[in-house]
Design an enzyme around this catalytic site. Structure first.
Site, PDB file in Angstrom:
ATOM      1  N   ASN A  12      34.884  39.834  44.331  1.00 38.20           N
ATOM      2  CA  ASN A  12      36.159  40.516  44.097  1.00 38.20           C
ATOM      3  C   ASN A  12      37.084  40.210  45.274  1.00 38.20           C
ATOM      4  O   ASN A  12      36.918  40.752  46.359  1.00 38.20           O
ATOM      5  CB  ASN A  12      35.916  42.025  43.962  1.00 38.20           C
ATOM      6  CG  ASN A  12      37.201  42.804  43.735  1.00 38.20           C
ATOM      7  OD1 ASN A  12      38.259  42.230  43.495  1.00 38.20           O
ATOM      8  ND2 ASN A  12      37.107  44.122  43.808  1.00 38.20           N
ATOM      9  N   LYS A  14      40.129  40.933  45.589  1.00 35.90           N
ATOM     10  CA  LYS A  14      41.112  42.000  45.780  1.00 35.90           C
ATOM     11  C   LYS A  14      42.520  41.403  45.963  1.00 35.90           C
ATOM     12  O   LYS A  14      42.837  40.381  45.364  1.00 35.90           O
ATOM     13  CB  LYS A  14      40.679  42.929  46.921  1.00 35.90           C
ATOM     14  CG  LYS A  14      39.267  43.488  46.683  1.00 35.90           C
ATOM     15  CD  LYS A  14      38.865  44.588  47.613  1.00 35.90           C
ATOM     16  CE  LYS A  14      37.464  45.069  47.261  1.00 35.90           C
ATOM     17  NZ  LYS A  14      37.021  46.180  48.120  1.00 35.90           N
ATOM     18  N   HIS A  96      37.003  50.102  39.188  1.00 37.76           N
ATOM     19  CA  HIS A  96      36.723  49.967  40.620  1.00 37.76           C
ATOM     20  C   HIS A  96      37.239  51.196  41.365  1.00 37.76           C
ATOM     21  O   HIS A  96      38.251  51.784  40.989  1.00 37.76           O
ATOM     22  CB  HIS A  96      37.380  48.697  41.169  1.00 37.76           C
ATOM     23  CG  HIS A  96      36.918  48.351  42.548  1.00 37.76           C
ATOM     24  ND1 HIS A  96      37.424  48.948  43.674  1.00 37.76           N
ATOM     25  CD2 HIS A  96      35.961  47.478  42.982  1.00 37.76           C
ATOM     26  CE1 HIS A  96      36.811  48.461  44.744  1.00 37.76           C
ATOM     27  NE2 HIS A  96      35.921  47.569  44.350  1.00 37.76           N
ATOM     28  N   GLU A 166      28.789  51.151  43.065  1.00 39.91           N
ATOM     29  CA  GLU A 166      29.456  50.974  44.351  1.00 39.91           C
ATOM     30  C   GLU A 166      29.677  52.336  45.009  1.00 39.91           C
ATOM     31  O   GLU A 166      30.647  53.030  44.690  1.00 39.91           O
ATOM     32  CB  GLU A 166      30.818  50.297  44.157  1.00 39.91           C
ATOM     33  CG  GLU A 166      30.743  48.892  43.615  1.00 39.91           C
ATOM     34  CD  GLU A 166      32.073  48.166  43.821  1.00 39.91           C
ATOM     35  OE1 GLU A 166      32.076  47.147  44.497  1.00 39.91           O
ATOM     36  OE2 GLU A 166      33.089  48.655  43.315  1.00 39.91           O
TER      37      GLU A 166
END
Length: 249
Positions: A12, A14, A96, A166
């Site tokens: 990821n 971001k 997320h 996560e």
């Protein structure tokens, strides 16, 4: 990890990178050995999905970091699964913790996004995880089970879903859940799937770990029986991402 669950490593990126730096990273990834028994997916910023798909070796899939719950319309700044597919990307990251906590996305909205993305043919990396105060209060299971239930209620075909655990307190903090902490939650999540969906789904669904995964921590985490891979943040922008891809070797 069960033999039927192919190891899965997601990167990821971001809101990081520009064409030059991402091009260099892509060059490193293209030159890397990707084991045949490992699936690798990179999630660039939306602006670079097309660039990444054109430059990345086909052995590496591309994901979007988010999408909306409908096909088209007056939703300024949003992107639909159909647009993501049009770029050649095949996955999307949903739920997320940064979408939940920075942008205020609710479990309900995330569930609706999951349903639409799957209906449109994308694979979904669905993220769940507790905050530090929730872990300290002893409600980790309650939190992640509630988040998982909203996702599960919107899934018809689990073959296109990867669950990413996560712990929010471990994302970008340098704190990593110990392999034992990760395994404990993953095992309980698999148990939840068995009790609430089916034994077959519990056995086949990949549950991956995210939260300050590095080249130094990945091998011991990957050795846990219910850790089926990783969703990697900061380290996915560095050459050590290649070490993480090869964590099972």
């Amino acid at each position: 990890m069960a033999p039927s669950r192919k190891f899965f490593v997601g990167g990821n990126w971001k809101m990081n990178g520009r064409k030059q730096s991402l091009g260099e990273l892509i060059g490193t990834l293209n030159a890397a050995k990707v084991p045949a028994d490992t699936e690798v997916v990179c999630a660039p910023p939306t602006a670079y999905i097309d660039f990444a798909r054109q430059k990345l070796d086909p052995k590496i899939a591309v994901a979007a970091q988010n999408c909306y719950k409908v096909t088209n319309g007056a939703f300024t700044g949003e992107i639909s699964p159909g647009m993501i597919k049009d770029y050649g990307a095949t996955w999307v990251v949903l739920g997320h913790s940064e979408r939940r906590h920075v942008f205020g996305e609710s479990d309900e909205l995330i569930g609706q996004k999951v349903a639409h993305a799957l209906a449109e043919g994308l694979g979904v990396i669905a993220c769940i995880g507790e905050k530090l105060d929730e872990r300290e209060a002893g409600i980790t299971e309650k939190v992640v089970f509630e988040q998982t239930k909203v996702i599960a209620d919107n899934v018809k075909d689990w073959s296109k879903v990867v669950l990413a655990y996560e712990p929010v307190w471990a994302i970008g903090t340098g704190k990593t859940a110990t392999p034992q902490q990760a395994q404990e939650v993953h095992e309980k999540l698999r148990g939840w799937l068995k009790s609430n969906v089916s034994d077959a789904v519990a056995q086949s669904t990949r549950i991956i770990y995210g939260g300050s995964v590095t080249g130094a921590t990945c091998k011991e985490l990957a050795s846990q029986p219910d850790v089926d891979g990783f969703l990697v943040g900061g380290a996915s922008l560095k050459p050590e991402f290649v070490d993480i891809i090869n964590a099972k070797q």
